[in-house]
Design a protein around this motif. Sequence first.
Motif: not given
Length: 453
Positions: A303-305, A328-332, A437-438
């Motif tokens: 995720d971070l990268a 994070d799901y939306v961002h991905r 990301k945690e």
Amino acid sequence: MPFSQLGLSAPLVRAVADQNYAAPTPIQAAAIPAALRGGDVRASAQTGSGKTAAFVLPILQQLSANRRESGRFVRALILVPTRELAAQIGEATRRYARYLPDPIKTLVVYGGVSINPQMMALGGGADIIVATPGRLLDLIDHKAVSLAAVSTLVLDEADRLLALGFTEELGRITALLPATRQSLFFSATFPPAVAALADELLRQPTRIEIAAEVTTAPAIVERAIEVDARQRTQLLRHLVEENAWTRVLVFVATKYATEHVAEKLRRAGIDVSALHGELSQGARTEALANFKATKIRVLVATDLAARGLDIDHLPVVVNYDLPRSAVDYVHRIGRTGRAGESGLAVNFISAETHAHFQVIEKRNGLTVAREQIAGFEPESTEVPAPRVTGTGGVKGKRKSKKDKLREAAGQALPNPPVRGDRPVEPVVSRALVAEPKEFFPWAQRVMVGRRTM
Ligand code: AMP
């Protein structure tokens, strides 16, 4: 409404025309005139909405109207959470500034690379600095840059800046800015901490809320494929080949998994690279450039990268490991289907992650039909009981440093606060969190709790 009617100067309209944008996106149509009037802006806009041009174009127009003072001054400061996003905004700024009569000096500064070239480049100041907060403070501490003449501040992906634990850095930076300035605040989400920061920084802002459906992101088809965890790499390979996917961004949970999955695909003859935060900046840039140039077909990333990457024409995103949080799901999945194109997001769901995916669906108001692929049907959709070894650990799952930190965080929060049937998102301080990301350190425990119920 065409770009020419937003109040932008001819050189900027011409640079935009080079990009072949048919019309301003909703965020651009709303934010550009507001920013050109000189007021503050508070915009909720997703990645892929065209928000970069929404703040860069007005800044360029304002800067090109006046000259820069000599000295280590900077006139516009754009703060972003990651180096990739910084690099992307820097590139976009240079593209949009192409036809301005006087050159606009734009510098991109971020950590993880030597500070010396950045200090050298800052000699004589800059018109625009795109920066991650930590490195900017280092440069200030080295007296390489002064913020005393900043006329415009941009916070891009403010929710992410806070999630990454940059609150203190932001406080230090904003304390160095002139009180009279323009501030443009962009965030995908506005949880209480982000809203409070916006209230603190902005004066009578124009509020812009662009609903996710009306951004440039078109229909992203989401699929949830049930598969045993150990079969995922073979399934991935099968899908890439069977569907003749030309470019796939695969998200995994750890640095190790990026290398591991990439290696397996490589052995199967697929052009692939791993992308994670511990690679050198050179290796990251190369992997990305190769991916953008379609020299490699699959990029396996953490995720971070992958945060903030803008890859044109990315048709497919695969969640090999599910993201930790619904945000994070939306961002991905927002990495695909950008700027009006269609996209596909594929989720691998195993018995172990089934409940976690349900939480992601619920929080995002989604329902994704479960499917199975012939030849890769899971053996069981029951959650297997962990195999306990003599030493009391779970076989095959030694606790990582991250797990231990997560546990410590969990102990600090004995019970996740609950509102109704939804856990309330706690504000987690940096000290509790191993990696940015945690976001929800107790999320794992919530899932385990539900599974065993
Ligand atoms: P952003 O949300 O700023 O990361 O932009 C996402 C993508 O949309 C980038 O590839 C931009 O080049 C593209 N884009 C920006 N503005 C427009 C527009 N008005 N029409 C079509 N694409 C755009």
